[in-house]
Scaffold this active site. Structure first.
Site, PDB file in Angstrom:
ATOM      1  CG  HIS A   1      -1.999  -1.039   1.183  1.00 27.51           C
ATOM      2  ND1 HIS A   1      -1.755  -2.343   1.463  1.00 27.51           N
ATOM      3  CD2 HIS A   1      -3.320  -0.958   0.903  1.00 27.51           C
ATOM      4  CE1 HIS A   1      -2.895  -3.038   1.367  1.00 27.51           C
ATOM      5  NE2 HIS A   1      -3.842  -2.224   1.027  1.00 27.51           N
TER       6      HIS A   1
ATOM      7  CG  HIS B   1     -12.391  -2.522   0.973  1.00 32.84           C
ATOM      8  ND1 HIS B   1     -11.986  -3.623   0.270  1.00 32.84           N
ATOM      9  CD2 HIS B   1     -11.235  -1.921   1.383  1.00 32.84           C
ATOM     10  CE1 HIS B   1     -10.655  -3.699   0.269  1.00 32.84           C
ATOM     11  NE2 HIS B   1     -10.173  -2.669   0.919  1.00 32.84           N
TER      12      HIS B   1
ATOM     13  CD  GLU C   1      -7.026  -4.293  -1.013  1.00 33.08           C
ATOM     14  OE1 GLU C   1      -6.237  -3.398  -0.669  1.00 33.08           O
ATOM     15  OE2 GLU C   1      -7.788  -4.872  -0.199  1.00 33.08           O
TER      16      GLU C   1
HETATM   17  C1  DHB Z   1      -9.175  -0.822   5.121  1.00 32.85           C
HETATM   18  C2  DHB Z   1      -9.148  -1.892   4.218  1.00 32.85           C
HETATM   19  C3  DHB Z   1      -8.003  -2.148   3.450  1.00 32.85           C
HETATM   20  O1  DHB Z   1      -7.921  -3.140   2.535  1.00 32.85           O
HETATM   21  C4  DHB Z   1      -6.871  -1.363   3.614  1.00 32.85           C
HETATM   22  O2  DHB Z   1      -5.763  -1.692   2.897  1.00 32.85           O
HETATM   23  C5  DHB Z   1      -6.881  -0.313   4.497  1.00 32.85           C
HETATM   24  C6  DHB Z   1      -8.038  -0.022   5.251  1.00 32.85           C
HETATM   25  C7  DHB Z   1     -10.393  -0.553   5.949  1.00 32.85           C
HETATM   26  O3  DHB Z   1     -11.471  -1.131   5.722  1.00 32.85           O
HETATM   27  O4  DHB Z   1     -10.292   0.254   6.890  1.00 32.85           O
HETATM   28 FE    FE Z   2      -5.976  -3.014   1.326  1.00 32.33          FE
END
Ligand code: DHB
Ligand code: FE
Length: 295
Positions: free
Chosen positions: A59, A194, A241
């Site tokens: 990330h 997400h 992802e």
């Molecule tokens: C969140 C999810 C992720 O995949 C990530 O890399 C960072 C944060 C989350 O849902 O807060």
């Molecule tokens: Fe992530």
């Protein structure tokens, strides 16, 4: 020869790491999420892997938007967790590498025309460390060696689903050609649906996620037909992802069955999915011969 016992796919939300650090596993918000990992623990105890090959996305720890490899493979003797600002304490012991398997995979993948970045030094972020801590809770040293494979899902253009599936297939072929008697488990981290930013922040698509979990076992090539634009539309901008799950499934070369799965909404902003898939060798009918259309 090395054997691929199966694959585990799981979300990698950083808040899980802070919950572990605070000992909140039995807190009402967390209990059913953490309890669902018992099925993965039981299976891991049964198959007893020597090595875990981890598909995940960096990330911004090793690579940032100015320099972003599409595929990067670790070839270090050890990988340390580094704080990326999510508030997870540096509580994870160093992750041991397996440089022999790493270089074997790298040679085989480059031979198969995957142009990789090779990393003889590599730090790992929550996407690698949190799933490892979910699978082996509370250890003071990891009972497995690791090979990290980072797939870019951060800076466009991203590799297509079909390309990630083919990467997984090439990894599966390479592992099975490795002459050491190793038991290998594949781990794919990220997803499910997400989105962290913008007007759709908090977006979750349960119907799509459950369809993906079903198809991942029974018909993974169905998932390779989605473009990344479609995946972002259907699963959110970080839901892409899912590519890591598709790569992990690609590495399963035999008959694949689901051993355990769980779907939990939400953890932080994310629909948290968990799957444990077993891989049984079926000789010449190996799924590695699945043909997928070129992207
Ligand atoms: C969140 C999810 C992720 O995949 C990530 O890399 C960072 C944060 C989350 O849902 O807060
Ligand atoms: Fe992530």
């Amino acid at each position: 020869m090395a054997n691929i016992a199966g694959a585990i796919t799981t979300s990698h939300v950083p808040a899980i790491g802070t919950a572990i650090a605070r000992g909140l596993q039995q807190d009402p918000y967390w209990r059913s999420f953490f309890d669902a990992f018992q099925g993965a623990h039981d299976w891991l105890q049964e198959v007893h892997p020597d090595v875990v090959v981890v598909f995940y996305n960096d990330h911004g720890l090793n690579f940032f938007l100015d320099k972003m490899p599409t595929f990067a493979v670790g070839a270090a003797s050890e990988y340390r967790y580094a704080d990326e600002g999510w508030g997870i304490p540096a509580m994870f012991p160093p992750f041991p590498g397996d440089t022999q398997l790493s270089w074997h995979l790298i040679e085989s993948l480059v031979h198969d025309e995957f142009d990789l970045t090779t990393c003889q030094e590599m730090q790992v972020d929550h996407a690698f460390a949190v799933p490892m801590a979910l699978l082996w809770p509370g250890v003071t040293s990891w009972p497995v060696r690791t090979v990290p494979i980072a797939i870019n899902t951060v800076q466009h253009p991203l590799p297509s689903a079909v390309r990630c599936f083919k990467l997984g297939q090439a990894v599966g072929r390479a592992i099975e050609a490795f002459p050491q008697d190793l038991q290998v488990v594949i781990l794919g981290t990220g997803g499910l649906s997400h989105q962290l930013e913008g007007t759709r922040a908090g977006f979750i698509n349960k119907e799509f996620d459950l369809m993906c979990m079903d198809k991942l076992v029974s018909d993974p090539t169905a998932l390779t037909r989605y473009s990344n634009t479609q995946l972002v539309d259907l699963a959110g901008s970080q839901g892409v992802e899912l590519l890591m799950w598709i790569a992990a499934r690609g590495a399963l070369t035999g008959r694949v069955t689901s051993v355990h799965s769980n779907y939990h909404i939400p953890i932080s902003n994310t629909a948290a999915g968990l799957m444990v898939m077993e891989n049984r060798r079926i000789g010449m009918q190996s799924q590695r011969h699945i043909e997928v259309a070129s992207a």
